[in-house]
Design an enzyme around this catalytic site. Structure first.
Site, PDB file in Angstrom:
ATOM      1  N   GLY B  10       0.841  -1.191   0.000  1.00  0.00           N
ATOM      2  CA  GLY B  10       0.000   0.000   0.000  1.00  0.00           C
ATOM      3  C   GLY B  10       0.874   1.238   0.000  1.00  0.00           C
ATOM      4  O   GLY B  10       2.001   1.205   0.527  1.00  0.00           O
ATOM      5  N   GLY B  12      -0.709   4.778  -0.028  1.00  0.00           N
ATOM      6  CA  GLY B  12      -1.466   6.027   0.168  1.00  0.00           C
ATOM      7  C   GLY B  12      -0.658   6.946   1.070  1.00  0.00           C
ATOM      8  O   GLY B  12       0.552   6.742   1.245  1.00  0.00           O
ATOM      9  N   ASN B  13      -1.312   7.922   1.679  1.00  0.00           N
ATOM     10  CA  ASN B  13      -0.508   8.824   2.507  1.00  0.00           C
ATOM     11  C   ASN B  13       0.005   8.150   3.776  1.00  0.00           C
ATOM     12  O   ASN B  13       1.147   8.349   4.171  1.00  0.00           O
ATOM     13  CB  ASN B  13      -1.220  10.166   2.779  1.00  0.00           C
ATOM     14  CG  ASN B  13      -2.510  10.000   3.541  1.00  0.00           C
ATOM     15  OD1 ASN B  13      -2.997   8.877   3.770  1.00  0.00           O
ATOM     16  ND2 ASN B  13      -3.091  11.113   3.941  1.00  0.00           N
ATOM     17  N   TRP B  14      -0.808   7.262   4.347  1.00  0.00           N
ATOM     18  CA  TRP B  14      -0.349   6.558   5.562  1.00  0.00           C
ATOM     19  C   TRP B  14       0.708   5.520   5.188  1.00  0.00           C
ATOM     20  O   TRP B  14       1.741   5.417   5.845  1.00  0.00           O
ATOM     21  CB  TRP B  14      -1.551   5.948   6.262  1.00  0.00           C
ATOM     22  CG  TRP B  14      -1.363   5.406   7.664  1.00  0.00           C
ATOM     23  CD1 TRP B  14      -2.043   4.356   8.195  1.00  0.00           C
ATOM     24  CD2 TRP B  14      -0.494   5.893   8.709  1.00  0.00           C
ATOM     25  NE1 TRP B  14      -1.651   4.144   9.502  1.00  0.00           N
ATOM     26  CE2 TRP B  14      -0.697   5.070   9.839  1.00  0.00           C
ATOM     27  CE3 TRP B  14       0.446   6.928   8.805  1.00  0.00           C
ATOM     28  CZ2 TRP B  14       0.000   5.244  11.043  1.00  0.00           C
ATOM     29  CZ3 TRP B  14       1.145   7.103  10.007  1.00  0.00           C
ATOM     30  CH2 TRP B  14       0.921   6.276  11.098  1.00  0.00           C
ATOM     31  N   PHE B  41      -0.063   0.847  -6.387  1.00  0.00           N
ATOM     32  CA  PHE B  41      -1.057   0.616  -7.433  1.00  0.00           C
ATOM     33  C   PHE B  41      -0.713   1.595  -8.559  1.00  0.00           C
ATOM     34  O   PHE B  41      -0.782   2.800  -8.392  1.00  0.00           O
ATOM     35  CB  PHE B  41      -2.461   0.883  -6.884  1.00  0.00           C
ATOM     36  CG  PHE B  41      -3.556   0.576  -7.858  1.00  0.00           C
ATOM     37  CD1 PHE B  41      -4.009  -0.726  -8.027  1.00  0.00           C
ATOM     38  CD2 PHE B  41      -4.118   1.588  -8.640  1.00  0.00           C
ATOM     39  CE1 PHE B  41      -5.008  -1.018  -8.937  1.00  0.00           C
ATOM     40  CE2 PHE B  41      -5.119   1.298  -9.558  1.00  0.00           C
ATOM     41  CZ  PHE B  41      -5.565  -0.006  -9.715  1.00  0.00           C
ATOM     42  N   LYS B 120      -7.930   0.890   9.327  1.00  0.00           N
ATOM     43  CA  LYS B 120      -9.003   1.088  10.306  1.00  0.00           C
ATOM     44  C   LYS B 120     -10.344   0.913   9.610  1.00  0.00           C
ATOM     45  O   LYS B 120     -10.726   1.733   8.785  1.00  0.00           O
ATOM     46  CB  LYS B 120      -8.907   2.496  10.905  1.00  0.00           C
ATOM     47  CG  LYS B 120      -7.692   2.660  11.821  1.00  0.00           C
ATOM     48  CD  LYS B 120      -7.602   4.089  12.345  1.00  0.00           C
ATOM     49  CE  LYS B 120      -6.341   4.229  13.223  1.00  0.00           C
ATOM     50  NZ  LYS B 120      -6.106   5.645  13.589  1.00  0.00           N
ATOM     51  N   ALA B 154      -1.619  10.617   9.078  1.00  0.00           N
ATOM     52  CA  ALA B 154      -0.428  10.587   8.231  1.00  0.00           C
ATOM     53  C   ALA B 154       0.206  11.969   8.106  1.00  0.00           C
ATOM     54  O   ALA B 154       1.424  12.118   8.209  1.00  0.00           O
ATOM     55  CB  ALA B 154      -0.799  10.048   6.857  1.00  0.00           C
ATOM     56  N   LYS B 205     -14.788   3.819  16.755  1.00  0.00           N
ATOM     57  CA  LYS B 205     -14.719   5.231  17.157  1.00  0.00           C
ATOM     58  C   LYS B 205     -15.373   6.153  16.129  1.00  0.00           C
ATOM     59  O   LYS B 205     -15.834   7.240  16.475  1.00  0.00           O
ATOM     60  CB  LYS B 205     -13.261   5.654  17.370  1.00  0.00           C
ATOM     61  CG  LYS B 205     -12.466   5.555  16.071  1.00  0.00           C
ATOM     62  CD  LYS B 205     -11.316   6.517  16.013  1.00  0.00           C
ATOM     63  CE  LYS B 205     -11.015   6.817  14.553  1.00  0.00           C
ATOM     64  NZ  LYS B 205     -10.201   5.784  13.889  1.00  0.00           N
ATOM     65  N   GLN B 299     -16.305   6.925   7.036  1.00  0.00           N
ATOM     66  CA  GLN B 299     -16.411   5.536   7.471  1.00  0.00           C
ATOM     67  C   GLN B 299     -17.517   5.342   8.509  1.00  0.00           C
ATOM     68  O   GLN B 299     -18.112   4.271   8.593  1.00  0.00           O
ATOM     69  CB  GLN B 299     -15.056   5.148   8.082  1.00  0.00           C
ATOM     70  CG  GLN B 299     -14.686   3.698   7.968  1.00  0.00           C
ATOM     71  CD  GLN B 299     -14.645   3.223   6.536  1.00  0.00           C
ATOM     72  OE1 GLN B 299     -14.070   3.861   5.675  1.00  0.00           O
ATOM     73  NE2 GLN B 299     -15.299   2.102   6.284  1.00  0.00           N
TER      74      GLN B 299
END
EC number: 1.1.1.8
Lengths: 350, 350
Positions: B10, B12-14, B41, B120, B154, B205, B299
């Site tokens: 992966g 992404g930003n994180w 990707f 998450k 991130a 959360k 989410q």
């Protein structure tokens, strides 16, 4: 059977708010005398006595303006009169007046009475560092003393916003009675047995709030602030178990309103956070800053100093790096910019 | 002894932020191969492949602009290539891609490897309601899977702001190795054994954060918000013990960064809180609001719907009034103004 009597010792904004709730509740409950005496430290407002104004207008125009009190809340300037027939003493004073007031209450307290403290703070005792305000009440008056703590500012409760509170009462019967006196549709209450943990959370959180303000003042963002709040929370917990472990504090207390919820609101708003922010964004001393912040002193720096003295004497400063750094920043012994570097080797991350 | 290899699945930003940290750390640690493969990707940016840009400029210009990656982080468009020699698989994908990626990883995963999930969220499984993302990894790849969760955006970690994280690893050796890979001077880590509790806190959360935004949108103040956050926290805890009690969740988890700290930041900032605010201050549907909020879906409403379906099927809605009300408000089945009246008889106050 004689009706039970409830009195409120104190009449600041929190005391008046609670008197409003209790006044209303006793009139609905069976088993209680309808009159709730509220001790008011007498002062004159435009040539009229505050107690007279409260009893005529049913409003504490000095400390809770705009909120109607029920007619069965009766103000009295005589603390002994307020207390002598009470079965339940709700004590909600500025805590520097507690010792003196206890001395006045001692000769009149009714046999079988108990107290509940709504005060958030600590007393100093020369030798052992800090002393619980409730221990002062228990020892001076020789009666049980429960607490009610939580994330509840008088201004919000008096306006009937939805809030929570925690009653800490080691005696289950006392807890149940207090809940019946305090709970309303908008003011929701949980009961726990852990009086000591609940009270200490209410006092120690103010140190963490100063730290939270420092982080904000330094320009850090949400996650850094959350880390500081959490590390402070862990030090609160460690402190309570280390110094009051023999009083049986409970892990669950930290998840109650008196724990996590009160911590959150105090770290996001309120006087102690503002003081931390001011410490990080100016070069003034604590005393100068307090004069600037509407003259009211913040509890956090004071509590930090008391806790620091206690930890230093026992060689435990390195186990409480956040408490220690907050105190040193308040005392201007450490530049605020060094705050985070003090947390880099926190025992939580070992 | 062969050097151990770490790959990041992966980008992404994180994922890119973690690749930066891990790339730096493996070059300082003994026992690890210096190269960290990062699966990207593949996409084209101005006619050039993203993997080529990352490997030439050492910057993920698409997802983490402005942050230099160490030269030993090597981007590859081939997920099987990225994974096949790895002893440690750091999985940090948008979770809708997890199932497909697991199928690609399955044939190549090295014997003795383990995974750590930084995702998450929750997966849906028809019958039992929700399924842990890590259970999908464990079952599809037949390897252990730890988690790293916490209050760490991130953007803040990549800028080296002081943050915390929690590693949940039931295997102590895995926990220790992961900490050596992830911890830096500014990114501080605690290890716990409770993988399941840590992961669930990270997902649940978001429901509470929607509730926090609703309260803000309705104009309530700090203490009401703190009450809602705390009641949500209690429902998270009850839910975890009720449905995952056999996985040995721990009370202490709630006080870690993955618990209270992540909850606080999510309830005071972030997309889910904004969605709650929007729900309370407009008449638009969730879908319309999502189109408005930069097209990214939050989410929280999704998780609330999944949890609601699970609770309803088991006749448990009245034990989770906050989760239930958040879902109904998201679905526009309940006016936001009714939110607090749903909390007045909360099991916490019984």
């Amino acid at each position: 059977m004689a009706l039970r009597r409830v009195s409120v010792i104190g009449s600041g904004n929190w005391g008046s708010t609670i008197a409003k709730i209790v006044g209303y509740n006793v009139s609905e409950l069976s088993g209680f005398h309808n009159e709730v005496l509220m001790w008011v430290f007498e002062e004159e407002i435009d040539g009229q006595k505050l107690t007279s104004i409260i009893n005529e207008k049913h409003e504490n125009v000095r400390y809770l303006r705009g909120v109607k009190l029920p007619c069965n809340v009766v103000a009295t300037p005589d603390v002994a009169h307020a207390a002598k027939d009470a079965d339940v003493l709700i004590i909600v004073l500025p805590h520097q007046f507690l010792r003196r007031t206890c001395a006045q209450l001692k000769p009149v307290v009714k046999k079988g009475a108990y107290a509940v403290s709504l005060m958030k703070g600590l007393a100093m005792s020369g030798e052992n560092g800090i002393r619980l305000l409730t221990d002062m009440i228990r020892e001076e008056l020789s009666i049980p003393c429960a607490v009610m703590m939580g994330a509840n500012l008088a201004s919000e409760v008096s306006q009937e916003y939805f809030c929570e509170a925690t009653i800490g009462a080691s005696d289950g019967k006392i807890g149940t009675e207090l809940k019946s006196l305090f709970q309303t549709k908008y003011f929701r209450i949980s009961i726990i047995r852990d009086e000591v943990g609940a009270e200490l959370c209410g006092a120690l959180k103010n140190i963490v709030a100063v730290g939270s303000g420092i982080i904000e003042g330094l320009g850090f963002k949400d996650n850094t602030k959350a880390a500081v709040i959490r590390l402070g929370f862990m030090e609160m917990r460690a402190f309570i178990f280390q110094f009051f472990g023999d009083r049986d504090p409970q892990e669950g207390t930290f998840l109650e309103s008196c724990g996590v919820a009160d911590l959150i609101t105090t770290c996001y708003g309120g006087r102690n956070k503002r003081m931390g922010y001011a410490l990080a964004t100016s070069n003034q001393t604590l005393e100068e800053l307090e004069r600037g912040l509407d003259g009211q002193s913040a509890q956090g720096p004071l509590t930090a100093a008391e806790v620091h003295a206690m930890l230093k004497q026992r060689n435990l400063l390195d186990k409480y790096p956040l408490f220690t750094a907050v105190h040193k920043i308040c005392a201007r012994e450490l530049p605020p910019s060094e705050f985070l570097s003090c947390l880099c080797n926190h025992p939580e991350h070992m």
